[in-house]
Design a protein around this motif. Structure first.
Motif, short mmCIF file in Angstrom:
data_model
loop_
_atom_site.label_atom_id
_atom_site.label_comp_id
_atom_site.label_asym_id
_atom_site.label_seq_id
_atom_site.Cartn_x
_atom_site.Cartn_y
_atom_site.Cartn_z
N PRO A 152 4.56 2.36 -6.14
CA PRO A 152 5.98 2.06 -6.15
C PRO A 152 5.54 0.85 -4.52
CG PRO A 152 6.08 3.58 -6.04
CD PRO A 152 4.78 3.17 -7.07
N PRO A 153 6.19 0.04 -4.17
CA PRO A 153 5.70 -0.80 -3.03
C PRO A 153 5.19 0.08 -1.85
CG PRO A 153 8.02 -1.43 -3.14
CD PRO A 153 8.08 -0.40 -4.81
N GLU A 154 5.28 1.22 -1.71
CA GLU A 154 5.09 2.27 -0.86
C GLU A 154 3.36 2.55 -0.61
OE1 GLU A 154 7.54 2.65 -2.59
OE2 GLU A 154 7.84 5.29 -2.90
N VAL A 155 3.21 2.36 -1.86
CA VAL A 155 1.35 2.57 -2.36
C VAL A 155 0.37 1.61 -1.53
CG1 VAL A 155 -0.04 2.94 -4.32
CG2 VAL A 155 1.93 4.48 -4.11
N PHE A 156 0.89 0.35 -2.41
CA PHE A 156 0.01 -0.87 -1.96
C PHE A 156 0.10 -1.17 -0.04
CE2 PHE A 156 2.01 -3.03 -5.73
CZ PHE A 156 1.28 -1.94 -6.11
N GLY A 157 -1.62 -1.01 0.08
CA GLY A 157 -1.54 -1.01 1.25
C GLY A 157 -2.13 0.44 1.99
N THR A 158 -1.46 1.72 1.16
CA THR A 158 -2.64 2.53 1.42
C THR A 158 -4.16 3.17 0.58
OG1 THR A 158 -1.59 3.98 -0.22
CG2 THR A 158 0.11 3.59 2.03
N VAL A 159 -4.89 4.14 1.11
CA VAL A 159 -6.10 4.20 0.97
C VAL A 159 -5.71 5.13 -0.30
CG1 VAL A 159 -7.62 5.45 0.85
CG2 VAL A 159 -6.79 4.71 3.42
N PRO A 160 -6.60 4.16 -1.56
CA PRO A 160 -6.71 5.31 -2.47
C PRO A 160 -6.49 7.08 -3.14
CG PRO A 160 -7.92 3.30 -3.00
CD PRO A 160 -7.60 4.03 -1.64
N GLY A 161 -5.41 7.14 -3.66
CA GLY A 161 -5.45 8.80 -3.80
C GLY A 161 -4.42 9.17 -2.65
#
Ligand SMILES: O=P(O)(O)OC[C@H]1O[C@H](OP(=O)(O)OP(=O)(O)O)[C@H](O)[C@@H]1O
Length: 271
Positions: A231-240
């Motif tokens: 989902p969009p909120e994941v992109f841009g976050t540090v993996p994991g």
């Protein structure tokens, strides 16, 4: 007098930050990610695909050997020893007295394992290097959804006691294949391995979750993490960081963005 320049050779992994824990290493770099992007693109077929797989694995295996294998101080005469007593290399090398077993997870893992086997033979004592073979298939149901992995046969050449055991397999999708293979070694093959290493070109968050739950002792080295269906909120976050929300598998358990079924394309066999 001895030059200590190579007494302690520095090596540092260049890896992407993540929250998957200390047993996961995402080691892609601009050069390798460029080759991998080419490998995954639509027009890349034989003979280029195998060439790229072999090149990428040659690099990944060297990275893993540098990061994981023990070293030893040596004093080795060079050809110049006939002319001067200073004709000696004194410094660290990879300890040749190390056992290593690479496992061919046929079919996509066949070429990667051969590359690993050949490189290991040039680095450590060949008497201590072995290649095993496992025929493995993901099983699908009527809707073509992956429902597990099945071992169709295996040639295991001995025990794995104190050995580095390498599983070079390009795609880590659901993790079913690797978990099945590792379980088979733990249950049926004698000996306690020194380290179990998974060498992948692309892994998904789902793969990492399954491995870390079922076999937390396995150390993963991968060039790329694919979580393209998150989902969009994941992109841009540090993996994991939002691991539970991250998604890299489609409904048929193919990796997105991925590169299609490597085993299929490498063998020109769409089954
Ligand atoms: O993590 P998993 O979901 O188990 O999937 C990945 C497996 O599928 C691919 O192999 P290949 O195309 O050779 O085999 P397949 O017939 O099992 O898809 C890949 O190289 C793994 O071995």
């Amino acid at each position: 007098m001895r030059d200590t320049l190579y007494a302690n050779v520095p090596f540092q992994l260049s890896e992407m930050p993540h929250r998957y824990g200390p047993n996961v290493h995402l080691v892609g770099n601009p050069f390798l990610l460029s080759q991998l992007a080419k490998l995954c693109s639509k027009g890349t077929v034989q003979p280029e695909i195998n060439r790229l797989v072999a090149l990428l694995y040659s690099d990944l295996v060297k990275t893993v050997i540098n990061a994981e294998f023990p070293r030893k101080m040596v004093a080795m005469p060079t050809r110049m020893i006939d002319h001067t007593p200073q004709g000696m290399y004194q410094g660290e090398v990879i300890d040749p007295a190390v056992r290593a077993v690479t496992v061919n997870i046929a079919r996509a893992g066949t070429l990667p394992s051969q590359v690993a086997y050949d490189l290991l033979n040039t680095t450590v004592d060949p008497v201590l290097v072995r290649q095993d073979h496992i025929i493995m298939s993901r099983m699908i149901d009527a809707k073509e959804t992956v429902v597990g992995s099945n071992i169709g046969g295996a040639k295991i050449g001995g025990d794995i006691d104190d050995a580095f055991v390498l599983f070079p397999d390009p795609m880590g999708a659901t993790g079913g294949s690797l978990c099945t293979a590792v379980s088979m070694y733990k249950d049926k093959v004698h000996g306690t391995p020194r380290r179990i290493l998974s060498l992948n070109l692309i892994v998904t968050p789902e793969f990492l979750r399954r491995i870390s739950r079922e076999h937390p002792d396995v150390v993963v080295y991968a060039l790329r993490l694919d979580r393209g269906l998150s989902p969009p909120e994941v992109f841009g976050t540090v993996p994991g960081e939002l691991w539970e929300k991250e998604r890299g598998l489609d409904d048929r358990q193919y990796i997105v963005p991925g590169g299609g079924g490597f085993g299929e394309i490498m063998n020109n066999a769409y089954v």
